[in-house]
Design a protein around this motif. Structure first.
Motif, PDB file in Angstrom:
ATOM      1  N   ALA A 285      12.489  18.512  73.641  1.00  0.00           N
ATOM      2  CA  ALA A 285      12.194  19.437  74.861  1.00  0.00           C
ATOM      3  C   ALA A 285      12.098  20.825  74.443  1.00  0.00           C
ATOM      4  O   ALA A 285      11.388  21.486  75.584  1.00  0.00           O
ATOM      5  CB  ALA A 285      13.440  18.833  75.799  1.00  0.00           C
ATOM      6  N   THR A 286      12.264  21.186  73.411  1.00  0.00           N
ATOM      7  CA  THR A 286      12.081  22.705  73.366  1.00  0.00           C
ATOM      8  C   THR A 286      11.073  23.028  71.932  1.00  0.00           C
ATOM      9  O   THR A 286      10.032  23.429  72.466  1.00  0.00           O
ATOM     10  CB  THR A 286      13.394  23.274  72.933  1.00  0.00           C
ATOM     11  OG1 THR A 286      13.994  22.368  71.863  1.00  0.00           O
ATOM     12  CG2 THR A 286      14.420  23.070  74.042  1.00  0.00           C
ATOM     13  N   LEU A 287      11.430  23.054  70.962  1.00  0.00           N
ATOM     14  CA  LEU A 287      10.626  23.457  69.725  1.00  0.00           C
ATOM     15  C   LEU A 287       9.286  22.560  69.487  1.00  0.00           C
ATOM     16  O   LEU A 287       8.481  23.023  69.130  1.00  0.00           O
ATOM     17  CB  LEU A 287      11.449  23.305  68.406  1.00  0.00           C
ATOM     18  CG  LEU A 287      12.765  24.376  68.455  1.00  0.00           C
ATOM     19  CD1 LEU A 287      13.301  23.996  67.100  1.00  0.00           C
ATOM     20  CD2 LEU A 287      12.299  25.713  68.756  1.00  0.00           C
TER      21      LEU A 287
ATOM     22  N   LEU B  87      16.633  16.947  72.640  1.00  0.00           N
ATOM     23  CA  LEU B  87      16.686  18.636  72.791  1.00  0.00           C
ATOM     24  C   LEU B  87      15.601  19.072  71.894  1.00  0.00           C
ATOM     25  O   LEU B  87      14.856  19.999  72.570  1.00  0.00           O
ATOM     26  CB  LEU B  87      18.129  18.770  72.632  1.00  0.00           C
ATOM     27  CG  LEU B  87      19.180  18.767  73.340  1.00  0.00           C
ATOM     28  CD1 LEU B  87      20.598  19.298  72.939  1.00  0.00           C
ATOM     29  CD2 LEU B  87      18.869  19.124  74.879  1.00  0.00           C
ATOM     30  N   LEU B  88      15.550  18.725  70.776  1.00  0.00           N
ATOM     31  CA  LEU B  88      14.373  19.235  69.827  1.00  0.00           C
ATOM     32  C   LEU B  88      13.055  18.807  70.358  1.00  0.00           C
ATOM     33  O   LEU B  88      12.119  19.661  70.513  1.00  0.00           O
ATOM     34  CB  LEU B  88      14.674  18.522  68.380  1.00  0.00           C
ATOM     35  CG  LEU B  88      13.563  18.967  67.329  1.00  0.00           C
ATOM     36  CD1 LEU B  88      13.749  20.587  67.121  1.00  0.00           C
ATOM     37  CD2 LEU B  88      13.490  18.176  66.076  1.00  0.00           C
TER      38      LEU B  88
ATOM     39  N   GLN C  12       7.708  21.109  71.855  1.00  0.00           N
ATOM     40  CA  GLN C  12       6.680  20.895  73.058  1.00  0.00           C
ATOM     41  C   GLN C  12       5.349  21.869  72.757  1.00  0.00           C
ATOM     42  O   GLN C  12       4.229  21.162  73.242  1.00  0.00           O
ATOM     43  CB  GLN C  12       7.351  21.696  74.305  1.00  0.00           C
ATOM     44  CG  GLN C  12       8.328  20.946  75.167  1.00  0.00           C
ATOM     45  CD  GLN C  12       7.585  19.496  75.502  1.00  0.00           C
ATOM     46  OE1 GLN C  12       6.817  19.524  76.261  1.00  0.00           O
ATOM     47  NE2 GLN C  12       8.154  18.546  75.233  1.00  0.00           N
TER      48      GLN C  12
END
Length: 241
Positions: free
Chosen positions: A186-188, A183-184, A190
């Motif tokens: 895929a978000t921060l 999740l990290l 990227q």
């Protein structure tokens, strides 16, 4: 191994979880070895390891087996690399590339493949090799590597099934950690990953660098928040024991 040591009370539950975090960072070495084409030395490691385990000093012979199996992994990856080469001109490749261009599908595909072969190193090496052979783009390969990080948790989950409740909870904690890491990713991460994929270095090295950044960042974040969250996690791990 970490769960087995925790099961035998040789390692604390916190120590076992820390080893799992460290293992995620250590496995990034595979991508670099493949990127720098060290896999070609697989037969050398196999030969040296075999001779060492058979004829080396008796107290040191077990280390020869480690070298032998290390070489065996890279020998297999080298054979895979040779087998992938003809696929570069295959018409079916475009269909596969289009399918895996979806981050979610690439993630799920790598997670399932890793769970099947029980080795994130193999899937990571395969992703880097595919980039070297121009079979997939680096943008696809990084999502395959992220999926491998989820799939590799199946090893701990399967191993814990035959152990005690603490081991099973540690396996679930390891799975949660890896999912949060993705999740990290895929978000921060990227924007940073986007910059890495534009660097003037070889595409396979871009993928290896992303893999290292991903796992190292997740480990640092975990180690920062672990002292604050461990009292709650410890109560959950030891509940009912």
């Amino acid at each position: 191994m970490a769960m087995g040591l925790a099961h035998k009370h040789t390692l604390t539950d916190r120590g076992a979880f820390a080893v799992m975090i460290g293992a995620n960072v250590g496995t990034t070495l595979t991508a670099w070895l493949v990127a720098y084409k060290i896999v070609g030395l697989g037969p050398v490691f196999v030969t040296l390891g075999g001779l060492w385990s058979l004829a080396g000093p008796r107290p040191w012979r077990p280390y020869g087996k480690v070298l032998f199996y290390f070489g065996l992994v890279f020998l297999a990856l080298d054979l895979i690399s040779q087998a992938l080469a003809p696929l570069a001109n295959s018409p079916a490749l475009a269909d596969w590339h289009e399918l895996l261009s979806s981050p979610v599908l690439a993630l799920l595909f790598a997670a399932l493949l890793t769970a099947l072969v029980q080795s994130s190193s193999v899937v990571t090496g395969l992703a880097v090799l595919s980039v070297q052979q121009s079979l997939i783009a680096p943008e696809v390969a990084v999502w395959l590597i992220a999926g491998a990080n989820i799939g590799t948790t199946s090893t701990a989950l399967l191993a814990s099934a035959a152990l005690d409740t603490l081991s099973r909870k540690l396996a679930l904690l390891n799975t949660s950690f890896n999912i949060l890491g993705v999740l990290l990713f895929a978000t921060l991460l990227q924007p940073v990953i986007g910059v890495i994929l534009t660097l003037d270095i070889a595409a396979d090295q871009q993928v290896a660098l992303v893999h290292t950044l991903f796992n190292l960042t997740a480990a640092i974040v975990a180690l920062i928040i672990l002292p604050h969250t461990w009292p709650v996690l410890s109560r959950w791990l030891n509940r009912g024991l």
